[in-house]
Design an enzyme around this catalytic site. Structure first.
Site, PDB file in Angstrom:
ATOM      1  N   LYS A   1      37.862  39.350  44.719  1.00 44.37           N
ATOM      2  CA  LYS A   1      38.053  40.744  44.534  1.00 44.37           C
ATOM      3  C   LYS A   1      38.274  41.388  46.102  1.00 44.37           C
ATOM      4  CE  LYS A   1      38.515  41.858  40.402  1.00 44.37           C
ATOM      5  NZ  LYS A   1      39.960  42.199  39.802  1.00 44.37           N
TER       6      LYS A   1
ATOM      7  N   LYS B   1      48.488  42.891  30.200  1.00 42.11           N
ATOM      8  CA  LYS B   1      47.310  43.217  29.717  1.00 42.11           C
ATOM      9  C   LYS B   1      47.736  43.985  28.395  1.00 42.11           C
ATOM     10  CE  LYS B   1      44.033  43.466  33.059  1.00 42.11           C
ATOM     11  NZ  LYS B   1      44.560  42.790  34.370  1.00 42.11           N
TER      12      LYS B   1
END
Length: 370
Positions: free
Chosen positions: A165, A265
């Site tokens: 991240k 997604k």
């Protein structure tokens, strides 16, 4: 066959490892899941789930899903759950936009349709391309030292793919990624995921300073156009995630050459049916594909696994096992995980044996006979 009953629950699913941290102080302690069951008049039940990652990751939020499911569900009673395209059009007619609200309902219909046909969902989605999919793990945002230690633990557990991240302070993130890359073996697959956190200026700074590291860049900026401007000066692979919200977005990405791959997604696209549609098109267009969701336990992870394993192996990037993130259970079984690879449960439909007594009190209990 007609839909005779719809039930829905809202379930908090705390994380095993504590807060999930992204850049800019964004974090979540749990998934806030909405779970749906749809039962036909001949007694077959299908299950669906959607769980946003907090309220900061996307426009989806659990309270919205709860309210929206309750609005849509009465319109589905009496409909054929196997007529997936018709169900999708009906939901769009009676409830404009908000695809995440429709995701669990569509997933439940897909599960029910496959169960009633006596086949696993992976078969209905095009056929099983391999027995398992390779998993990745996330190195969440923190100090350079803590992220390097986290990456070492992941590799020690047998994983070869990590998502790091980034997307906050550029110079800090450069330090973090350099530390992580130095901590893992050569050949480790690294994705640097900014979660749309940077301007093109910042993304170019990061890209220029990390040219010697082998990684794929994931969603550096908020829009397709911004990411494309970074890609033009960037020699590494790029994957877009948050930018893929519709069929039109996918076509724009392919037309402009904005990325080499996409992350689809399920809840962002409105369910399994539309995710399958975009997945198949992405494969035909030559893009690499990851199919996952924003969160969830056994039900949602099973849907992700069925979609992943019906994706051609040469076009599949990787998968993630969200049911292992949470402290609660929703079923007596789960998608099987063996080391760094995940399969699908045995059985028809999703293959998940959900235990309603684990879900709590439903917020929706709707029957055609009432």
């Amino acid at each position: 066959m007609k839909i005779s009953a719809i039930n829905a629950w809202r379930m908090l699913q705390p994380f095993v490892a504590g807060p999930y941290r992204m850049s800019k102080g964004r974090h979540a302690d749990s998934f806030d899941s909405v779970i749906v069951s749809i039962t036909s008049d001949d007694g077959v039940t299908g299950w669906g789930e959607m769980a946003p990652l907090g309220t900061f990751y996307s426009a989806a939020f659990a309270a919205g899903a709860e309210a929206g499911v309750a609005e849509i569900a009465p319109h589905l009673l009496g409909q054929d759950p196997r007529a997936l395209a018709q169900i999708g059009r009906l939901m769009d007619t009676v409830f404009k936009g908000h695809p995440y609200v429709k995701s669990a309902l569509d997933m439940a219909c897909c599960d029910l349709a496959a169960r009633s046909a006596g086949m696993p969902l992976v078969t209905m989605l095009g056929g099983r391309e391999s027995d398992t999919a390779e998993l990745y793990k996330v190195v969440t945002h923190g100090t350079a030292a803590s992220m390097a230690d986290h990456a070492r633990r992941i590799i020690a557990d047998g994983f070869r793919r990590i998502q790091v991240k980034v997307g906050g302070d550029v110079h800090g993130d450069i330090e973090r990624v350099v530390a992580v890359a130095a901590a893992v073996p050569v050949g480790t697959v690294i994705f640097c995921d900014a979660n749309a956190g940077w301007t093109p200026f910042q993304a170019r700074q990061f890209a220029d300073a990390t040219r010697q590291i082998d990684y794929a860049f994931e969603q550096p900026c908020g829009t397709i156009e911004e990411c494309l401007s970074v890609r033009r000066i960037f020699a590494k692979p790029m994957v877009l995630d948050e930018s893929v919200q519709s069929l039109q977005d996918l076509l724009e990405i392919q037309r402009t050459g904005a990325a080499d791959g996409v992350t689809l997604k399920i809840s962002r696209l409105g369910g399994v049916s539309r995710t399958r549609q975009l997945r198949d098109l992405a494969v035909d267009l030559g893009l690499m594909v990851t199919v996952e969701d924003t969160g969830g336990a056994e039900i949602d992870t099973a849907a992700m696994a069925h979609l992943s394993l019906s994706t051609p192996e040469e076009r599949r990037l990787h998968a993630i096992a969200f049911h292992e993130w949470v402290t609660v259970r929703t079923a007596s079984n789960a998608p099987p995980v063996n080391g760094s690879r995940m399969g699908i449960p045995d059985g028809f439909g999703l293959g998940i044996d959900v235990l309603p007594e684990l879900l709590g009190v439903p917020f929706l209990d709707l029957s055609a006979s009432r």
